[in-house]
Write an enzyme that holds these catalytic residues in place. Structure first.
Site, PDB file in Angstrom:
ATOM      1  N   HIS A 179       0.815  -1.214   0.000  1.00 10.33           N
ATOM      2  CA  HIS A 179       0.000   0.000   0.000  1.00 10.33           C
ATOM      3  C   HIS A 179       0.847   1.261   0.000  1.00 10.33           C
ATOM      4  O   HIS A 179       1.922   1.320   0.582  1.00 10.33           O
ATOM      5  CB  HIS A 179      -0.912   0.000   1.241  1.00 10.33           C
ATOM      6  N   ASP A 180       0.361   2.286  -0.675  1.00  5.67           N
ATOM      7  CA  ASP A 180       0.940   3.635  -0.671  1.00  5.67           C
ATOM      8  C   ASP A 180       2.313   3.731  -1.316  1.00  5.67           C
ATOM      9  O   ASP A 180       3.026   4.719  -1.115  1.00  5.67           O
ATOM     10  CB  ASP A 180       1.013   4.197   0.756  1.00  5.67           C
ATOM     11  N   GLY A 197       5.137  -1.105   2.578  1.00  8.79           N
ATOM     12  CA  GLY A 197       4.313   0.078   2.395  1.00  8.79           C
ATOM     13  C   GLY A 197       5.105   1.367   2.345  1.00  8.79           C
ATOM     14  O   GLY A 197       6.169   1.502   2.968  1.00  8.79           O
TER      15      GLY A 197
END
Length: 331
Positions: A179-180, A197
């Site tokens: 994520h991100d 992440g």
């Protein structure tokens, strides 16, 4: 592709009795000659929601699923057993190989640009693996990404959070992009590259197989990460790292040469690297950086200035510093 799907349709059609066909909802079932136009091919075993937006020249193979909020651009091809769900948009001429899954019934959306190839059993924009995010997720990918088999991209909590994949990246099988993450352009991630992440990867980087990158790390442009490395701090521009706890091992000279840097630029980079990381002086890294910035002959070279700035940025607040390097001392 069309001829292959038609041939498989003739072989599979006896398996679908009229009773089985009646069990499928009539508003989810389409043949290759439905109301969408004769230039659209949808195999009889595929399930395509009537609200889905299907572009011209689209081919949907056997046992595929297309959800209600999906938009398929012109010329997209879905190979057998590939699936698209949620608020997902594919640009023109995208290809989903067998087993690929794109999107999920979650808040936010998954956006993939044109001319992308999503490899066998790749998964894009599904439920987030970050436990603090709860049940909702968001994932965005953009133009001209090529993914290998069993690649996984995880989603986010809200629509303002994004995992962004730039243009012309080669992401090989069994990679994980968490994520991100923010991925630039023309990067090559070899098999089993794992990004935690919030990792930022700039442009023209190359990872060898089984590379692990710690969360919040930055990988600078033209960097190379050796196979089996565990990267727990930033890798500045142009540099090469390797090791179980990755250490600086010099400049990625072969990568720089392949990407068009001149011999003069590489010579200047090597001179600057040696003065910063291979100096026999007992001065600190900060002192050597300051001294290099006052060296007009080298600092005036744009590539050298970019390398020094990349190093300094890694020590800014909230950053992790650079990978370790060996201190050279006079014997």
């Amino acid at each position: 592709m069309i001829s292959l799907l038609k041939a498989r349709e003739r072989l599979l059609s006896p398996l679908f009795s009229s009773s089985i066909r009646r069990r499928l909802s009539s508003n989810l079932f389409y043949s290759c000659e439905d109301a969408r136009g004769s230039d659209v091919f949808i195999h009889p075993s595929a399930v395509v929601h009537p609200s889905a937006v299907i572009g011209k020249g689209v081919s949907v193979g056997p046992f595929c699923t297309v959800g209600s909020s999906v938009k398929l651009g012109n010329g997209c091809r879905l190979y057998p057993s590939s699936h698209i769900f949620g608020n997902t948009e594919l640009g023109d001429s995208c290809v989903l190989m067998t087993g690929a899954v794109v999107g999920d019934e979650l808040p936010g959306c998954t956006i993939i640009g044109v001319n992308n190839i999503i490899g066998h059993h790749a998964v894009v924009g599904v439920k987030c693996q970050d436990l603090k995010m709860g049940m909702s997720a968001f994932c965005a990918s953009v133009t001209t990404m090529r993914s290998g088999s069993f690649v996984r991209f995880t989603g986010h909590q809200k629509a303002s959070d994004k995992t962004v994949i730039g243009d012309n990246n080669l992401i090989m099988g069994s990679c994980h992009i968490a994520h991100d993450c923010k991925i630039g352009d023309r990067n090559i991630f070899a098999n089993n590259t794992l990004l935690a992440g919030h990792v930022i990867v700039e442009d023209y980087t190359h990872t060898a197989g089984a590379t692990v990158v710690h969360q919040f790390c930055h990988i600078g442009s033209f960097a190379f990460i050796g196979g089996g490395s565990v990267v727990s701090q930033d890798v500045p521009k142009y540099m090469m790292v390797t090791g179980e706890r990755a250490e600086l091992r010099g400049l990625n000279l072969e990568g720089l040469r392949r990407n068009g840097l001149t011999m003069s630029e590489m010579k200047s980079l090597r001179a600057a690297y040696r003065k910063i990381f291979m100096s026999t002086e007992t001065s600190s890294l900060e002192e050597r950086l300051t001294k290099m910035e006052h060296n007009q002959e080298l600092y005036s070279v744009p590539a050298v200035g970019a390398m020094l700035q990349s190093i300094r940025d890694s020590f800014a607040e909230g950053r992790r510093g650079i990978c370790k390097f060996r201190q050279w001392l006079e014997s």
